[in-house]
Design a protein around this motif. Structure first.
Motif, PDB file in Angstrom:
ATOM      1  N   SER A 170      41.762  33.153  16.823  1.00 15.36           N
ATOM      2  CA  SER A 170      40.781  33.755  17.723  1.00 15.36           C
ATOM      3  C   SER A 170      40.951  33.173  19.120  1.00 15.36           C
ATOM      4  N   ILE A 171      40.873  34.035  20.094  1.00 16.65           N
ATOM      5  CA  ILE A 171      41.052  33.637  21.488  1.00 16.65           C
ATOM      6  C   ILE A 171      39.721  33.780  22.199  1.00 16.65           C
ATOM      7  N   SER A 172      39.380  32.813  22.986  1.00 19.26           N
ATOM      8  CA  SER A 172      38.089  32.823  23.665  1.00 19.26           C
ATOM      9  C   SER A 172      38.018  33.956  24.687  1.00 19.26           C
ATOM     10  N   LEU A 173      36.812  34.378  24.969  1.00 19.49           N
ATOM     11  CA  LEU A 173      36.600  35.444  25.944  1.00 19.49           C
ATOM     12  C   LEU A 173      37.060  35.021  27.333  1.00 19.49           C
ATOM     13  N   GLU A 174      36.861  33.757  27.666  1.00 18.94           N
ATOM     14  CA  GLU A 174      37.261  33.281  28.992  1.00 18.94           C
ATOM     15  C   GLU A 174      38.772  33.372  29.177  1.00 18.94           C
ATOM     16  N   THR A 175      39.541  32.968  28.152  1.00 17.65           N
ATOM     17  CA  THR A 175      41.001  33.041  28.251  1.00 17.65           C
ATOM     18  C   THR A 175      41.475  34.484  28.306  1.00 17.65           C
ATOM     19  N   THR A 176      40.867  35.352  27.509  1.00 16.32           N
ATOM     20  CA  THR A 176      41.253  36.763  27.529  1.00 16.32           C
ATOM     21  C   THR A 176      40.966  37.388  28.889  1.00 16.32           C
ATOM     22  N   ASN A 177      39.841  37.038  29.485  1.00 14.64           N
ATOM     23  CA  ASN A 177      39.530  37.559  30.819  1.00 14.64           C
ATOM     24  C   ASN A 177      40.519  37.045  31.859  1.00 14.64           C
ATOM     25  N   SER A 178      40.960  35.810  31.710  1.00 12.98           N
ATOM     26  CA  SER A 178      41.968  35.290  32.639  1.00 12.98           C
ATOM     27  C   SER A 178      43.273  36.063  32.509  1.00 12.98           C
ATOM     28  N   PRO A 226      48.265  59.323  47.470  1.00 14.94           N
ATOM     29  CA  PRO A 226      49.416  59.986  48.088  1.00 14.94           C
ATOM     30  C   PRO A 226      50.736  59.556  47.473  1.00 14.94           C
ATOM     31  N   PHE A 227      50.793  58.321  46.984  1.00 11.87           N
ATOM     32  CA  PHE A 227      52.006  57.863  46.326  1.00 11.87           C
ATOM     33  C   PHE A 227      51.761  57.787  44.822  1.00 11.87           C
ATOM     34  N   ALA A 228      52.828  57.726  44.061  1.00 15.75           N
ATOM     35  CA  ALA A 228      52.717  57.719  42.610  1.00 15.75           C
ATOM     36  C   ALA A 228      51.909  56.503  42.149  1.00 15.75           C
ATOM     37  N   SER A 229      51.062  56.727  41.142  1.00 20.29           N
ATOM     38  CA  SER A 229      50.235  55.650  40.616  1.00 20.29           C
ATOM     39  C   SER A 229      51.107  54.604  39.948  1.00 20.29           C
ATOM     40  N   ARG A 230      50.799  53.357  40.205  1.00 18.24           N
ATOM     41  CA  ARG A 230      51.543  52.258  39.601  1.00 18.24           C
ATOM     42  C   ARG A 230      50.870  51.750  38.327  1.00 18.24           C
ATOM     43  N   TRP A 231      49.826  52.439  37.909  1.00 14.29           N
ATOM     44  CA  TRP A 231      49.103  52.052  36.691  1.00 14.29           C
ATOM     45  C   TRP A 231      49.618  52.903  35.534  1.00 14.29           C
ATOM     46  N   ARG A 232      50.395  52.279  34.627  1.00 16.22           N
ATOM     47  CA  ARG A 232      50.980  53.023  33.520  1.00 16.22           C
ATOM     48  C   ARG A 232      49.935  53.332  32.452  1.00 16.22           C
ATOM     49  N   GLU A 233      50.172  54.425  31.744  1.00 15.51           N
ATOM     50  CA  GLU A 233      49.295  54.803  30.645  1.00 15.51           C
ATOM     51  C   GLU A 233      49.447  53.809  29.499  1.00 15.51           C
ATOM     52  N   ASN A 234      48.291  53.382  28.965  1.00 14.12           N
ATOM     53  CA  ASN A 234      48.269  52.477  27.808  1.00 14.12           C
ATOM     54  C   ASN A 234      49.116  51.226  28.052  1.00 14.12           C
ATOM     55  N   ASN A 235      48.969  50.641  29.219  1.00  8.41           N
ATOM     56  CA  ASN A 235      49.701  49.417  29.516  1.00  8.41           C
ATOM     57  C   ASN A 235      49.045  48.237  28.803  1.00  8.41           C
ATOM     58  N   ASN A 236      49.583  47.069  29.035  1.00  4.68           N
ATOM     59  CA  ASN A 236      49.093  45.885  28.320  1.00  4.68           C
ATOM     60  C   ASN A 236      47.641  45.575  28.652  1.00  4.68           C
ATOM     61  N   ALA A 237      47.244  45.806  29.905  1.00  3.62           N
ATOM     62  CA  ALA A 237      45.850  45.533  30.268  1.00  3.62           C
ATOM     63  C   ALA A 237      44.904  46.430  29.486  1.00  3.62           C
ATOM     64  N   GLU A 238      45.196  47.727  29.400  1.00  3.98           N
ATOM     65  CA  GLU A 238      44.345  48.640  28.634  1.00  3.98           C
ATOM     66  C   GLU A 238      44.384  48.299  27.140  1.00  3.98           C
ATOM     67  N   ARG A 239      45.565  47.960  26.635  1.00  2.00           N
ATOM     68  CA  ARG A 239      45.683  47.640  25.210  1.00  2.00           C
ATOM     69  C   ARG A 239      44.859  46.413  24.853  1.00  2.00           C
ATOM     70  N   ILE A 240      44.951  45.371  25.659  1.00  2.00           N
ATOM     71  CA  ILE A 240      44.190  44.152  25.381  1.00  2.00           C
ATOM     72  C   ILE A 240      42.699  44.407  25.550  1.00  2.00           C
TER      73      ILE A 240
END
Length: 671
Positions: A170-178, A226-240
């Motif tokens: 189990s990983i603490s909420l503080e570490t996951t937020n970091s 105006p430029f292509a989004s640099r936020w990929r679909e289902n990236n690691n941030a969204e997955r976590i």
């Protein structure tokens, strides 16, 4: 005891001074009490408190005694005098090269730390030592994960996080937020300085090139940039974020700010809705990010303003105190709201005053952009009110857009053609540490615009004074600045200074700029000047001739134009340099151009002045060969103004007969 001794000593010095003056009638007064002097008047003695000096006080005092050397280049180039830049392009290249060298050194230290394991420094200063960029904790643990997060190792942090999950740890909420903070900041990519600079440039370009029309021809998709989004679909941030067993407000706010930063504004707005549904509160930085994303969420100006008001109302309901970045975000969005922005900008500033929030330079920059974008610049006096506030303060950086203010304000002064406002703005730049907002590129752009305005509006003496003080210590004149300077010299009838301007052009590397060459030659050859000035002009013409003829492996020659060739011929003729002038006349045939009547008259005057009838006959022959109507006029002048020998008269008559025979041949051909 030490404090007591200092107090007694200070009081003793006061009593001694009073006895020397002979005006102290009482010696048992306490600190701050009144003392009666010999005249009966009462004086209050107030001893100063102990002064705590700043660590840099001595250096700042010494720096205040040193004035800027107007003949020296920027201080960043003093390390290597051989690489002193000559113009703004080389200055930018050298400054970027130095920064690139620093980045390369940091990269080597980070990627190959084993080459720097032995540090022998005396004295050992920890702040100057290389940072430890390799993990020291081995194994799969939460402590190792936190260490990699602190080292900004994105991929290694994600891999270790997945290993901990697979092991059932189990990983603490503080570490996951970091970890979420790290992923949302770098956009799920590795932490490199090149990536940060590219993202910064893309964001600046998107701000400049964003559409300002209320109904664009091709409406962008909701939430798109105006430029292509640099936020990929289902990236690691969204997955976590999705697999987190519990989430707090920090988790949602991190995701929202990351989505806004990397171009997923629509997802950020949906994430804010989820935050409200989970009964969390957003912080001020999250609201600031959402406000900056409004132009990408709504198309119409009024809809954008309504969405801004909704976010501000939510801040009030959630008791979130706005800061200066909040109002800057509002004004930055109002820049893209047309007339709605101009009508609501002043109430926003009034709200800042009501909340006692001091504006930053970015606040004023947004105001100028809102009110001075339309064609009717004179209808608003906002810039005068802005300068009233800016002149009184020494600013500190609070917003990334703070550095844009001084350039924008100087551009407004140029558009308004108001030199008084420009002087006030320049005085504000020199106040306190405001000059630090102008880096190398911005400094050159600021002074270039200021100098153009000076050339346009000031007397020539003032322009010359500023020119000597500004170049090259403050800026390197651009080709436009040189053109403006030449026009100012022309308007003030100070064309005798053109040779010195030509020397500066050669130093700046503008000797092959065709527009500048044409302007210099045109001004020098337009009117007749005293002999000394004409000789100096002829020397400049000789240099320009060399520039046209100079060619080599690394440089190409400048092609002659008819106007440039004629101007050089006139300048040589007026200086009495007959042979040089005739060599220029011969080039007209080589480039298939026809000299003007002014050029031929000036050459004939030169031949007369130097008593060169042979050169005059050559001119008549050249005019006849080119079929010019002025050949007969030139022949008549030569016959009247020159003493010709018999051979010369025969040569002149043969030129006439040749022209007559050619005319008769052409008539027979017509028949």
């Amino acid at each position: 005891m030490a404090a007591r001794r200092v107090g007694v000593s200070s009081w003793y010095r006061v009593l001694s001074l009073s006895r020397r003056c002979g005006r102290c009638s009482s010696t048992n007064t306490a600190l701050g009490k009144t003392v009666e002097n010999s005249e009966g008047a009462q004086e209050e003695i107030v001893l100063p408190r102990r002064k705590t000096w700043d660590k840099l006080a001595v250096l700042q005092t010494l720096a205040s005694t040193v004035k800027r050397d107007p003949t020296a280049a920027h201080y960043m180039f003093h390390d290597d005098p051989y690489l002193m830049p000559k113009n703004s392009a080389t200055a930018r290249l050298f400054s970027l090269s130095k920064e690139s060298g620093r980045n390369a050194a940091k990269y080597i230290i980070k990627e190959f730390p084993h080459f720097f394991d032995k540090i022998l420094a005396e004295p050992n200063i920890p702040s100057l030592m290389p940072e430890i960029c390799t993990p020291q904790i081995e194994g799969v643990s939460e402590e190792a994960l936190r260490e990699r997060i602190n080292l900004r190792m994105v991929k290694a942090s994600v891999d270790l996080f997945d290993q901990l999950l697979q092991a059932g740890t189990s990983i603490s909420l503080e570490t996951t937020n970091s970890l979420l903070d790290l992923l949302c900041f770098y956009g799920d990519g590795e932490s490199t300085q090149e990536k940060e600079s590219e993202e910064k440039e893309d964001l600046e370009e998107s701000e400049v090139n964003a559409s300002e029309q209320e109904t664009p021809k091709r409406p962008p998709q909701r939430g798109s940039h105006p430029f292509a989004s640099r936020w990929r679909e289902n990236n690691n941030a969204e997955r976590i974020f999705k697999i987190m067993p519990e989430r707090n407000a920090h988790s949602y706010c991190t995701m929202i700010r990351g989505m806004v930063k990397h171009g997923a504004s629509a997802k950020a707005y949906d994430m804010y809705t989820e935050l409200l549904n989970d009964r969390h509160k957003a912080d001020v930085h999250t609201f600031n990010a959402l406000i900056t994303a409004v132009p990408f969420l709504k198309d119409r100006f009024l809809e954008r303003w309504e969405l801004i008001k909704m976010f501000l109302n939510h801040m009030a309901q959630q008791e979130v105190q706005p800061n200066v970045q909040t109002f800057n975000a509002v004004l930055k969005t109002l820049r893209r709201c047309g007339g709605v922005g101009r009508s609501m900008a002043v109430p926003v500033i009034k709200e800042m005053e009501a909340l006692e929030i001091e504006p930053s330079l970015a606040t004023y920059d947004h105001l100028l952009s809102i009110f001075y974008r339309s064609a009717d610049l004179a209808s608003s006096g906002i810039i005068s009110e802005v300068l009233d506030d800016v002149e009184k303060r020494s600013f500190t950086p609070q917003d990334p857009d703070d550095a844009k203010f001084f350039i924008s304000a100087m551009q407004v002064c140029c558009d308004l053609k108001d030199i008084k406002l420009a002087y006030r703005l320049n005085k504000a730049v020199e106040k306190g540490d405001n000059w630090k907002f102008l880096d190398m590129d911005r400094l050159n752009s600021y002074w270039s615009r200021f100098f153009s305005l000076l050339c346009m509006m000031e007397q020539i003496d003032v322009v010359l004074k500023w020119y000597k003080e500004m170049s090259p210590s403050l800026f390197y004149p651009s080709p436009k600045n040189i053109l403006d300077f030449l026009q100012a010299l022309d308007a003030a009838n100070h064309l005798e200074m053109i040779p010195s301007v030509w020397e500066d052009m050669k130093q700046l590397g503008f000797s092959k700029r065709r527009d500048l060459l044409e302007e210099v030659l045109s001004l020098m050859s337009r009117d007749q000047h005293p002999e000394e000035i004409q000789l100096a002009f002829a020397k400049c013409a000789e240099d320009i001739k060399t520039v046209h003829e100079q060619s080599g492996r690394d440089q190409a020659s400048v092609e002659w134009t008819g106007s440039a060739l004629g101007s050089v011929t006139v300048l040589f003729s007026r200086a009495g340099r007959t042979q040089d002038a005739w060599s220029m006349m011969e080039r007209f045939q080589q480039i298939n151009r026809i000299p003007t009547d002014l050029v031929m008259d000036e050459f004939l005057n030169c031949a007369k002045q130097t008593n060169s009838p042979d050169e005059a006959i050559k001119l008549v022959k050249l005019a006849a060969s080119l079929g010019l109507p002025s050949s007969q006029k030139l022949k008549s002048r030569v016959e009247k103004e020159f003493k010709l020998s018999e051979n010369q008269k025969k040569a002149l008559e043969s030129i006439q007969s040749d022209s007559d025979s050619s005319d008769s041949d052409s008539d027979s051909d017509r028949d």
